[in-house]
Design a protein around this motif. Structure first.
Motif, PDB file in Angstrom:
ATOM      1  N   SER A 191      67.544  46.757  42.385  1.00  0.00           N
ATOM      2  CA  SER A 191      67.108  46.391  41.088  1.00  0.00           C
ATOM      3  C   SER A 191      66.282  47.570  40.516  1.00  0.00           C
ATOM      4  N   GLY A 192      66.250  47.817  39.102  1.00  0.00           N
ATOM      5  CA  GLY A 192      65.711  48.732  38.349  1.00  0.00           C
ATOM      6  C   GLY A 192      64.313  48.392  37.931  1.00  0.00           C
ATOM      7  N   ALA A 193      63.817  49.416  37.336  1.00  0.00           N
ATOM      8  CA  ALA A 193      62.526  49.077  36.820  1.00  0.00           C
ATOM      9  C   ALA A 193      62.600  48.798  35.048  1.00  0.00           C
ATOM     10  N   ASP A 194      61.732  48.091  34.582  1.00  0.00           N
ATOM     11  CA  ASP A 194      61.595  47.992  33.184  1.00  0.00           C
ATOM     12  C   ASP A 194      62.832  47.272  32.562  1.00  0.00           C
ATOM     13  N   GLY A 195      63.534  46.405  33.421  1.00  0.00           N
ATOM     14  CA  GLY A 195      64.326  45.498  32.906  1.00  0.00           C
ATOM     15  C   GLY A 195      65.855  46.291  33.014  1.00  0.00           C
ATOM     16  N   ALA A 196      65.645  47.552  33.538  1.00  0.00           N
ATOM     17  CA  ALA A 196      67.002  48.305  33.551  1.00  0.00           C
ATOM     18  C   ALA A 196      67.604  47.872  34.904  1.00  0.00           C
ATOM     19  N   ALA A 312      70.505  54.952  32.950  1.00  0.00           N
ATOM     20  CA  ALA A 312      69.464  54.529  34.134  1.00  0.00           C
ATOM     21  C   ALA A 312      69.298  54.872  35.013  1.00  0.00           C
ATOM     22  N   PRO A 313      68.022  55.087  35.769  1.00  0.00           N
ATOM     23  CA  PRO A 313      67.888  55.816  37.444  1.00  0.00           C
ATOM     24  C   PRO A 313      68.870  55.314  38.168  1.00  0.00           C
ATOM     25  N   VAL A 314      69.412  56.280  39.031  1.00  0.00           N
ATOM     26  CA  VAL A 314      69.978  55.695  40.567  1.00  0.00           C
ATOM     27  C   VAL A 314      68.994  55.414  41.294  1.00  0.00           C
ATOM     28  N   THR A 315      69.036  54.039  41.725  1.00  0.00           N
ATOM     29  CA  THR A 315      68.093  53.519  42.809  1.00  0.00           C
ATOM     30  C   THR A 315      68.600  53.540  44.164  1.00  0.00           C
ATOM     31  N   GLU A 316      69.917  53.676  44.586  1.00  0.00           N
ATOM     32  CA  GLU A 316      70.320  53.825  45.878  1.00  0.00           C
ATOM     33  C   GLU A 316      71.657  54.638  45.797  1.00  0.00           C
ATOM     34  N   VAL A 317      71.630  55.548  46.767  1.00  0.00           N
ATOM     35  CA  VAL A 317      73.027  56.352  47.377  1.00  0.00           C
ATOM     36  C   VAL A 317      73.433  56.076  48.787  1.00  0.00           C
ATOM     37  N   LEU A 318      74.420  55.425  48.806  1.00  0.00           N
ATOM     38  CA  LEU A 318      74.845  54.751  49.910  1.00  0.00           C
ATOM     39  C   LEU A 318      76.026  55.511  50.561  1.00  0.00           C
ATOM     40  N   LEU A 319      75.771  56.142  51.699  1.00  0.00           N
ATOM     41  CA  LEU A 319      76.853  57.023  52.460  1.00  0.00           C
ATOM     42  C   LEU A 319      77.686  56.215  53.218  1.00  0.00           C
ATOM     43  N   VAL A 320      79.000  55.964  53.177  1.00  0.00           N
ATOM     44  CA  VAL A 320      80.066  55.264  54.098  1.00  0.00           C
ATOM     45  C   VAL A 320      80.615  56.009  55.086  1.00  0.00           C
ATOM     46  N   LEU A 321      80.552  55.682  56.290  1.00  0.00           N
ATOM     47  CA  LEU A 321      81.046  56.373  57.625  1.00  0.00           C
ATOM     48  C   LEU A 321      81.729  55.434  58.675  1.00  0.00           C
ATOM     49  N   ASP A 322      82.790  55.837  58.812  1.00  0.00           N
ATOM     50  CA  ASP A 322      83.578  55.344  59.739  1.00  0.00           C
ATOM     51  C   ASP A 322      83.067  55.232  61.369  1.00  0.00           C
TER      52      ASP A 322
END
Length: 396
Positions: A191-196, A312-322
């Motif tokens: 979820s972003g802030a201020d409606g973003a 809009a700001p990036v709220t999450e950076v997910l790294l996918v690993l096997d």
């Protein structure tokens, strides 16, 4: 006298001839037609004694009705092309049932580690050989050297203090939960802030299940009644773009895509812009997973993040690993953590690996939590990671 006789005979002859002519004229008048008129008649049918002046005795031909002229067929009214039937949208599985399956799947595949540890710790005498065997078991499960040493030391101390009456299973469970670090914040920042909208970048090498993970995360959010937009920014693989579009269609999620080989940053920018305009809750961006060299990867992912944050700001950076790659996965984790600010880890193929210790190792390496784990090939085989459920599954 003789001359008068000849004169009388001549006059008589003229009278007779005149009478004959008069009779012939009368007969012609009765047969019809004025003098000089040409009468059209049918040809004779043959047969002896036929009078050419008499009308034919044959039956006149039957007169057929006129054949109507062929009419051009009336043009058919144009029919609108049939619209394809709208695809039936799937209803993804809820979080509660996912967690239940998480326990079941992990218990079946990871139980070897926990059962092996319990068997060793339950021996009547815990000598040095036993403790070395415990260390070997943990290292073989990819827990890592330092975490293994810490766990063995903690177990030695507690079992020595509590003595023979200690509940080995409870002690091991508590120490494993501590090792996995139950205090980490594992919530997805969607979820972003201020409606973003919240903006989630998904990174990782090709082959780790990155694109599939994006689709599965979308299903989790849709199950929570969130509006989602996907960005197919892995433009160097046409198959990845098509695959993501299929994931979106199944749950009614829009997918923003570009031409093959187009700039990934422009596609990511357009996806976030679309999400902002449509007022969605979350935008998930699938990034390219090429790993030729760290400099090129840094430039590419850095550009994607900079361009996206203009919207809009990036709220999450997910790294996918096997999870099955072991130490290779650790190397990938280090490279990506140096390139982008990773905030969470997704471990895929965890159900097929006997090396569940990768959870501990990667968290220690990056200092960020495992937030999601993949349990199989099914569309809903992705679940939030909870240390307690994981440890219970390890212990069987």
């Amino acid at each position: 006298m003789g001359e008068w006789l000849y004169l009388v005979i001549g006059i008589a002859a003229l009278v007779v001839l005149g009478g004959v002519g008069l009779v012939a004229g009368t007969l012609r008048g009765k047969r019809g037609g004025a003098v000089g008129e040409v009468e059209q008649r049918d040809a004779p049918t043959g047969g002896a004694g036929t009078d050419l002046l008499e009308p034919p005795t044959t039956t006149p031909p039957t007169t057929l009705p006129p054949v109507p002229a062929p009419q051009a067929p009336e043009p058919e009214a144009p029919t609108a092309p049939a619209e394809p039937a709208a695809p039936t949208l799937e209803r993804p599985e809820g979080t509660a049932s996912r967690l239940q399956r998480l326990r079941q799947r992990l218990a079946g595949s990871q139980g070897g580690l926990g059962k092996g540890l319990l068997a060793l710790l339950s021996r009547d005498r815990l000598d040095e050989d036993t403790w070395e065997s415990i260390e070997d078991t943990l290292l073989a499960a990819d827990v890592g050297v330092k975490p293994t040493q810490e766990l063995v030391e903690q177990l030695r101390t507690r079992l020595r203090v509590e003595g023979a009456g200690a509940d080995v299973r409870s002690v091991l469970r508590e120490e494993l939960v501590t090792l996995v670090d139950a205090g980490m914040d594992r919530r997805l920042q969607v979820s972003g802030a201020d409606g973003a909208p919240g903006v989630v970048l998904v990174v990782g090498v090709n082959g780790a299940g990155k694109t599939t993970t994006v689709g599965k995360i979308a299903r989790i959010l849709v199950a929570e009644d969130r509006a989602v937009t996907l960005g197919a920014a892995d433009t160097f693989r046409a198959a990845a773009v098509d695959q993501l579009a299929t994931w979106g269609e199944r749950v009614g999620v829009d997918v923003v895509r570009g031409a093959e080989g187009s700039d990934p940053a422009s596609v990511a920018f357009e996806a976030v812009r679309t999400g902002v305009e449509q007022g969605v809750d979350t935008v998930i961006v699938d990034t390219a997973g090429r790993l030729q060299n760290k400099a090129g990867l840094m430039d590419e992912l850095g550009k994607v993040k900079r361009v996206v944050e203009k919207q809009a700001p990036v709220t999450e950076v997910l790294l996918v690993l096997d999870a099955t790659t072991g130490q290779n996965g650790m190397i990938q984790a280090r490279v990506f953590s140096e390139v982008v600010d990773v905030t969470g880890i997704v471990l895929t193929k965890l159900d097929g690996s006997a090396k569940g210790g990768i959870v501990v190792a990667v968290q220690r390496e990056l200092g960020v939590p495992v937030k999601l784990v993949g349990l199989g090939e099914g569309p809903d085989d992705l679940a939030p990671f909870t240390p307690e459920a994981f440890v219970d599954a390890l212990l069987g």
